[in-house]
Scaffold this motif. Sequence first.
Motif, PDB file in Angstrom:
ATOM      1  N   GLU A 127       0.804  -1.220   0.000  1.00  0.00           N
ATOM      2  CA  GLU A 127       0.000   0.000   0.000  1.00  0.00           C
ATOM      3  C   GLU A 127       0.835   1.267   0.000  1.00  0.00           C
ATOM      4  N   ASP A 128       2.099   1.143  -0.373  1.00  0.00           N
ATOM      5  CA  ASP A 128       2.888   2.372  -0.458  1.00  0.00           C
ATOM      6  C   ASP A 128       2.846   2.857  -1.920  1.00  0.00           C
ATOM      7  N   PRO A 129       2.148   3.956  -2.169  1.00  0.00           N
ATOM      8  CA  PRO A 129       1.959   4.382  -3.558  1.00  0.00           C
ATOM      9  C   PRO A 129       3.271   4.724  -4.265  1.00  0.00           C
ATOM     10  N   THR A 130       4.245   5.228  -3.515  1.00  0.00           N
ATOM     11  CA  THR A 130       5.508   5.618  -4.156  1.00  0.00           C
ATOM     12  C   THR A 130       6.345   4.383  -4.503  1.00  0.00           C
ATOM     13  N   VAL A 131       6.366   3.399  -3.609  1.00  0.00           N
ATOM     14  CA  VAL A 131       7.049   2.134  -3.923  1.00  0.00           C
ATOM     15  C   VAL A 131       6.369   1.479  -5.121  1.00  0.00           C
ATOM     16  N   ASN A 132       5.042   1.467  -5.112  1.00  0.00           N
ATOM     17  CA  ASN A 132       4.317   0.859  -6.238  1.00  0.00           C
ATOM     18  C   ASN A 132       4.658   1.557  -7.550  1.00  0.00           C
ATOM     19  N   ARG A 133       4.751   2.875  -7.487  1.00  0.00           N
ATOM     20  CA  ARG A 133       5.064   3.649  -8.689  1.00  0.00           C
ATOM     21  C   ARG A 133       6.481   3.320  -9.186  1.00  0.00           C
ATOM     22  N   LEU A 134       7.415   3.229  -8.260  1.00  0.00           N
ATOM     23  CA  LEU A 134       8.800   2.886  -8.647  1.00  0.00           C
ATOM     24  C   LEU A 134       8.836   1.510  -9.310  1.00  0.00           C
ATOM     25  N   GLN A 135       8.126   0.555  -8.707  1.00  0.00           N
ATOM     26  CA  GLN A 135       8.131  -0.810  -9.247  1.00  0.00           C
ATOM     27  C   GLN A 135       7.474  -0.856 -10.628  1.00  0.00           C
ATOM     28  N   GLU A 136       6.361  -0.130 -10.770  1.00  0.00           N
ATOM     29  CA  GLU A 136       5.679  -0.099 -12.074  1.00  0.00           C
ATOM     30  C   GLU A 136       6.567   0.560 -13.128  1.00  0.00           C
ATOM     31  N   ARG A 137       7.245   1.607 -12.711  1.00  0.00           N
ATOM     32  CA  ARG A 137       8.109   2.335 -13.649  1.00  0.00           C
ATOM     33  C   ARG A 137       9.292   1.463 -14.109  1.00  0.00           C
ATOM     34  N   ALA A 138       9.882   0.740 -13.156  1.00  0.00           N
ATOM     35  CA  ALA A 138      11.017  -0.129 -13.511  1.00  0.00           C
ATOM     36  C   ALA A 138      10.565  -1.235 -14.460  1.00  0.00           C
ATOM     37  N   ALA A 139       9.417  -1.832 -14.164  1.00  0.00           N
ATOM     38  CA  ALA A 139       8.892  -2.901 -15.035  1.00  0.00           C
ATOM     39  C   ALA A 139       8.627  -2.348 -16.430  1.00  0.00           C
ATOM     40  N   GLU A 140       8.021  -1.165 -16.472  1.00  0.00           N
ATOM     41  CA  GLU A 140       7.687  -0.544 -17.752  1.00  0.00           C
ATOM     42  C   GLU A 140       8.959  -0.225 -18.558  1.00  0.00           C
ATOM     43  N   MET A 141       9.960   0.359 -17.874  1.00  0.00           N
ATOM     44  CA  MET A 141      11.203   0.701 -18.571  1.00  0.00           C
ATOM     45  C   MET A 141      11.861  -0.520 -19.196  1.00  0.00           C
ATOM     46  N   PHE A 142      11.821  -1.645 -18.463  1.00  0.00           N
ATOM     47  CA  PHE A 142      12.471  -2.864 -18.952  1.00  0.00           C
ATOM     48  C   PHE A 142      11.514  -3.736 -19.779  1.00  0.00           C
ATOM     49  N   THR A 143      10.307  -3.224 -20.037  1.00  0.00           N
ATOM     50  CA  THR A 143       9.227  -3.947 -20.731  1.00  0.00           C
ATOM     51  C   THR A 143       9.053  -5.371 -20.185  1.00  0.00           C
ATOM     52  N   ARG A 144       9.021  -5.461 -18.846  1.00  0.00           N
ATOM     53  CA  ARG A 144       8.753  -6.729 -18.180  1.00  0.00           C
ATOM     54  C   ARG A 144       7.447  -6.590 -17.413  1.00  0.00           C
ATOM     55  N   GLU A 145       6.957  -7.706 -16.903  1.00  0.00           N
ATOM     56  CA  GLU A 145       5.654  -7.681 -16.223  1.00  0.00           C
ATOM     57  C   GLU A 145       5.699  -6.995 -14.866  1.00  0.00           C
ATOM     58  N   ALA A 146       6.791  -7.204 -14.128  1.00  0.00           N
ATOM     59  CA  ALA A 146       6.777  -6.705 -12.749  1.00  0.00           C
ATOM     60  C   ALA A 146       8.190  -6.432 -12.237  1.00  0.00           C
TER      61      ALA A 146
END
Length: 346
Positions: A36-55
């Motif tokens: 439930e940490d929105p900033t951690v979630n955002r970092l994780q989503e951003r990293a996955a997106e940058m590397f075009t991976r799922e998570a």
Amino acid sequence: MAESVIDLRSDTVTKPSAEMRRAMAEADVGDDVFIEDPTVNRLQERAAEMFTREAALFVPSGTMGNLTCILAHTRPGQEVICEEAGHIYNYEMASMSAIAGVLPRLVRGEDGILTWDIVSKGIRPKIYYRPQTALISLENTHNMAGGTVYPTKLSEEICDRAHDAGIRVHLDCARIFNAATYLGENFVDMTKKFDSIQFCLSKGLGAPVGSMIVGSREFIERCRSIRKMLGGGMRQAGVLAAAGLIALEKGPKRLQVDHDHAKLRATGLAAIPGITLNPAKVQTNIVIFNLKASGWSSSRFLETLAKRNVLAVPVDNERVRMVTHLDVDRNDVEKAAAAVQEVFLR
Ligand SMILES: *Cc1c(COP(=O)(O)O)cnc(C)c1O
């Protein structure tokens, strides 16, 4: 420590920028164990997106990231093939054996770089009374080989052939963006064949704390449980992730400057009698040179250098490592080379 100290021990010594500190102070946070940490979630989503991976998953250190991946990929009694000068084998407290119960199977690569030919010699035959190879771990850039970079073709071949043999491949790419900067290639293409990757936010990218694991959703969910088991379940970690997000967005773009500084220093050092160093082999932000011809031991040399306000680390008795990062400028690099020369002239 006085302001005038030039600290070249590692790119981990950087301090968070004013922008990072502001973002950390203002970060939107929650309990990350409840996801439930929105900033951690955002970092994780951003990293996955940058590397075009799922998570992706935020972990407190690269060491925990590597160990988490090893635990997710292996069972006790299996083997992990790694390069003999690798970080995972030399600087992670033997955690793969002590905690994951796996055996490192060492192979040696020129400048730390492995080929399928070398790796395949370490693979165990599939016989019921022999330990089995579960994982191959590559390191890019290779830290103790002097920041050397994998030609993408070589690492892709290792991934393809390993997968054909039913073996997974992990990439310890603490400094992936340094490698991509050197090659002038996209880090997505460089990493797409690996089953898992770990990269550090806390090195050249400038964040105070943290690494990312990137992979499939199923793999990352397994890693989330393992991270908790290792004690890496953090609560309002958004204060750290906020700095990580800035590191991820802004850090990669400026690494060429560190590489230029490393090259400059390598050229300066190579000209000093008593130092053995081939500047042509300096590819990224790490410079390792040999002092043997000077008659100085690493420890005596480093103590003397520290008195001139320049810090570096020993690799062994003969070799010293210096790393460039965002908290040293061109002037510092030149001052450091001059200090080395003064030590020898004394
Ligand atoms: C720094 C580093 C790590 C992880 O280090 P931590 O200090 O645990 O964050 C892993 N692999 C390599 C190659 C590194 O250079």
